[in-house]
Write an enzyme that holds these catalytic residues in place. Structure first.
Site, PDB file in Angstrom:
ATOM      1  CD  GLU A  21      -4.246   2.220   5.706  1.00 59.35           C
ATOM      2  OE1 GLU A  21      -5.037   1.843   4.851  1.00 59.35           O
ATOM      3  OE2 GLU A  21      -3.546   1.426   6.361  1.00 59.35           O
ATOM      4  CG  ASP A  79       3.284   1.034   2.202  1.00 60.77           C
ATOM      5  OD1 ASP A  79       2.714   0.786   3.286  1.00 60.77           O
ATOM      6  OD2 ASP A  79       2.720   1.550   1.220  1.00 60.77           O
ATOM      7  CG  HIS A 123      -2.584   0.614  -2.445  1.00 53.54           C
ATOM      8  ND1 HIS A 123      -2.235   1.683  -1.633  1.00 53.54           N
ATOM      9  CD2 HIS A 123      -2.704  -0.453  -1.627  1.00 53.54           C
ATOM     10  CE1 HIS A 123      -2.149   1.263  -0.384  1.00 53.54           C
ATOM     11  NE2 HIS A 123      -2.420  -0.030  -0.350  1.00 53.54           N
ATOM     12  CG  ASP A 124      -5.849  -0.030   0.150  1.00 50.89           C
ATOM     13  OD1 ASP A 124      -5.439  -1.058  -0.405  1.00 50.89           O
ATOM     14  OD2 ASP A 124      -5.359   0.413   1.215  1.00 50.89           O
ATOM     15  CG  ASP A 173      -0.319  -0.998   6.030  1.00 42.11           C
ATOM     16  OD1 ASP A 173      -1.001  -0.505   5.119  1.00 42.11           O
ATOM     17  OD2 ASP A 173      -0.512  -2.143   6.492  1.00 42.11           O
TER      18      ASP A 173
HETATM   19  C1  GLC Z   1      -3.557  -1.176   4.395  1.00 37.37           C
HETATM   20  C2  GLC Z   1      -3.110  -1.268   2.971  1.00 37.37           C
HETATM   21  C3  GLC Z   1      -3.845  -2.378   2.294  1.00 37.37           C
HETATM   22  C4  GLC Z   1      -3.540  -3.663   3.016  1.00 37.37           C
HETATM   23  C5  GLC Z   1      -3.776  -3.545   4.526  1.00 37.37           C
HETATM   24  C6  GLC Z   1      -3.110  -4.655   5.266  1.00 37.37           C
HETATM   25  O1  GLC Z   1      -4.891  -0.842   4.519  1.00 37.37           O
HETATM   26  O2  GLC Z   1      -3.260  -0.041   2.329  1.00 37.37           O
HETATM   27  O3  GLC Z   1      -3.552  -2.478   0.929  1.00 37.37           O
HETATM   28  O4  GLC Z   1      -4.342  -4.684   2.506  1.00 37.37           O
HETATM   29  O5  GLC Z   1      -3.277  -2.365   5.059  1.00 37.37           O
HETATM   30  O6  GLC Z   1      -1.725  -4.474   5.339  1.00 37.37           O
END
Ligand code: GLC
Ligand code: CA
Length: 582
Positions: free
Chosen positions: A269, A105, A346-347, A212
């Site tokens: 993402e 990540d 995971h979100d 991310d």
């Molecule tokens: C992304 C991650 C999440 C995190 C956020 C801040 O959305 O997937 O889990 O809280 O970024 O880094």
């Protein structure tokens, strides 16, 4: 000649099955109740046998864990309970030894406030690193009161600016106050970020990154106030201002130059924005885009988002699911485009609980197989999230609120306690909304076997999150080798996906319209064959009819979720794939 006849390049990462691992919850090797790197190493054979080609590890770097590792205090060190850099090297080498690739990540919109760069930045206004983060003086009102520089709200519901006593200024954080945003405008900062977070690990042999918050590095640095959506609140959602800023493609271009030197796989993402075909193409175009592919949120938002004026998230409905799936399948059929296929991460809450509305316990496996069938016969790079392959579902509604550990959940509930003070119904509704949207569901320990703590950790150890109540019905041990299990179904269908990749991975998609809203029927067309997937997205039997050119002579049932019955009635949650050679 139609659009689909343009030649699309075939590449390993388009065909890959990527498996996401949440290190804290995967496998604990030393009985401290927290998953770790040696735990992952011990399960690599399992992943290879499942059909996984690439593993994605959520952040395992040194971190105070305010946001489960998405707050990094040192990119070159490992979170102590997870292991050491040496353990990570062992993991990289072991994955490669089994023919799998591994991606990490990349979390570089922000660091932890405990990162030494932030510590230096905060120490004085004249620190050489002052400008590495965003510091701004307060706004003072007519009565002499201090206010943040603007009205932005962070993702975790608090104001996006925090006052720092040391130098009497505010700093920006679009997530938690412990996660200050880097100032990407500063070239020196960017180069330091690339070195410590990207090059450091590519040199150690990893194969790429899940990136991310990929559209948030460039912001509107004039920091205007966000539009007022709720006049009663002091802070306002400000995503328009910190997503997709004017320099985003310049920054991603710099990163791409590094990725290309290592032929790294990249998946970004892409939350919030943009959602149009053209907008996404900017990021993933095989000619001009900086990334291989992105996660966009059109599917993962279903059943999760509010509409203005509506209480609670809009309930899940099959219709928009089909529409969005079809929209992005069409996008992927453009030779220049590519997509990710995912239902979980995971979100997000578990896909069974979200898409299998009101499924009964007996139906849990059927719903899982039906969803697997949709995913495995569609175009895109397929991402699985740990536990999805054995049908893990949301944590029980009856669990008390203190079983929710995620910072976003904790903040949401705190806020509800304030706004709902003295109104128990209001709080109950907030609690229900939290259950529907919580990230905690995905973070329960992986269920490995019939033993105590489901084999995630040893007997007598308290895992960092409670093990789901259903672990005796859903675990790897029980399903492995059991031909009717969801796990074996995934293995089988992932094999078929590769065997017929011209069809399932690269074939052209077409939605078949159906009178029945709960039926999802689509055709995939390859150079030599066609396939038809039909699933019943409901808990009652449905009559169906498919196109006769595919179902007529020369067609056969390739796979069914309930043991290969033919006929014009699909049982609850049943799915089938037919094959026709032309
Ligand atoms: C992304 C991650 C999440 C995190 C956020 C801040 O959305 O997937 O889990 O809280 O970024 O880094
Ligand atoms: Ca451990």
């Amino acid at each position: 000649m139609g659009r689909n006849t343009k030649k699309r390049t075939q590449t390993w990462w388009k065909e890959a099955v990527v498996y996401e691992i949440y290190p804290a919850s995967f496998k604990d090797s030393n009985d401290d109740g927290i998953g770790d790197i040696p735990g992952i190493v011990s399960k690599l054979d399992y992943l290879r046998d499942l059909g996984v080609d690439v593993i994605h590890i959520c952040p395992h770097y040194q971190s105070p864990q305010v946001d489960m590792g998405y707050d990094i205090s040192n990119y070159e060190e490992i979170h102590e309970p997870y292991g050491t850099v040496e353990d990570v090297q062992t993991l990289i080498d072991a994955a490669h030894g089994l023919g799998m690739k591994i991606i990490f990540d990349l979390v570089i919109n922000h660091s932890s406030n405990m990162h030494k760069w932030f510590q230096e930045s905060r120490s004085s206004k004249s620190s050489p690193k002052r400008d590495w983060y965003f510091w701004r003086p307060p706004k003072i009102d007519a009565d002499g009161n201090r206010h943040p520089p603007n009205n932005w709200r962070s993702h975790f519901t608090v104001p996006a600016w925090t006052w720092d006593e040391v130098t009497q200024e505010y700093y920006l954080h679009i997530y938690a106050p412990e996660m200050p945003d880097f100032n990407w405008e500063n070239k020196q900062t960017r180069e330091a970020i690339y070195n410590t977070s990207i090059t450091f690990w590519l040199k150690r042999g990893i194969d790429g990154f899940r990136i991310d918050t990929v559209n948030k590095y460039s912001k509107n640095v004039s920091f205007p106030d966000a539009e007022i959506t709720n006049p009663k609140e002091e802070t306002q959602p400000a995503w328009r201002h910190y997503n997709h800023g004017p320099r985003i493609h310049e920054f991603l271009g710099e990163m791409k130059d590094i990725f290309d030197q290592y032929s790294a796989l990249t998946v970004g993402e892409l939350s919030s924005f943009p959602r149009t075909k053209e907008g996404v193409m900017e990021f993933v175009s095989s000619r001009t885009g900086p990334l291989n592919m992105v996660f966009n949120f059109d599917i993962s938002d279903l059943g999760q988002k509010r509409k203005p004026g509506q209480k609670g998230p809009v309930p899940f409905d099959v219709q928009p699911f089909k529409q969005e799936m079809s929209r992005w399948q069409t996008f992927a059929s453009d030779p220049e485009g590519w997509i990710t296929l995912y239902l979980e991460n995971h979100d997000a809450p578990r896909s069974l609980s979200r898409f299998g509305r009101d499924f009964s316990l007996e139906d849990q496996t059927r719903v899982g197989k039906m969803l697997a069938m949709i995913m495995a016969t569609m175009t895109g790079t397929l991402f699985l999230y740990q536990g999805q392959e054995i049908g893990m579902s949301n944590l029980p509604r009856s669990w008390p609120i203190d079983e929710y550990k995620d910072i976003r959940s904790v903040n949401m509930y705190k806020r509800a306690q304030q706004t709902c003070a003295g109104k128990p119904e209001c709080l109950a509704r907030a609690r229900d909304d939290l259950w529907k949207t919580a990230r905690d569901h995905a973070r329960l320990p992986m269920q490995w076997n019939m033993g105590p703590n489901s084999g995630f950790t040893s007997e007598g150890v308290t895992p960092w999150m409670r093990v789901h109540d259903d672990w005796e019905q859903h675990n790897v041990e029980l399903q492995l080798g059991n031909s009717s299990s969801l796990l074996e179904f995934w293995k089988r269908i992932l094999k078929l996906r590769k065997e017929y990749k011209e069809l399932f991975i690269y074939g052209a998609y077409k939605l078949v319209e159906s009178q029945e809203e709960d039926l999802f029927i689509f055709v995939k067309e390859g150079p030599e064959r066609k396939s038809l997937t039909v699933v019943n997205f409901s808990n009652s039997p449905k009559k169906w009819e498919g196109p006769s050119d595919i179902l007529g002579v020369g067609s056969r049932l390739l796979l069914g979720t309930t043991g290969g019955k033919e006929g014009d009635v699909l049982n609850a949650w049943e799915g089938r794939v037919y094959l026709k050679s032309s």
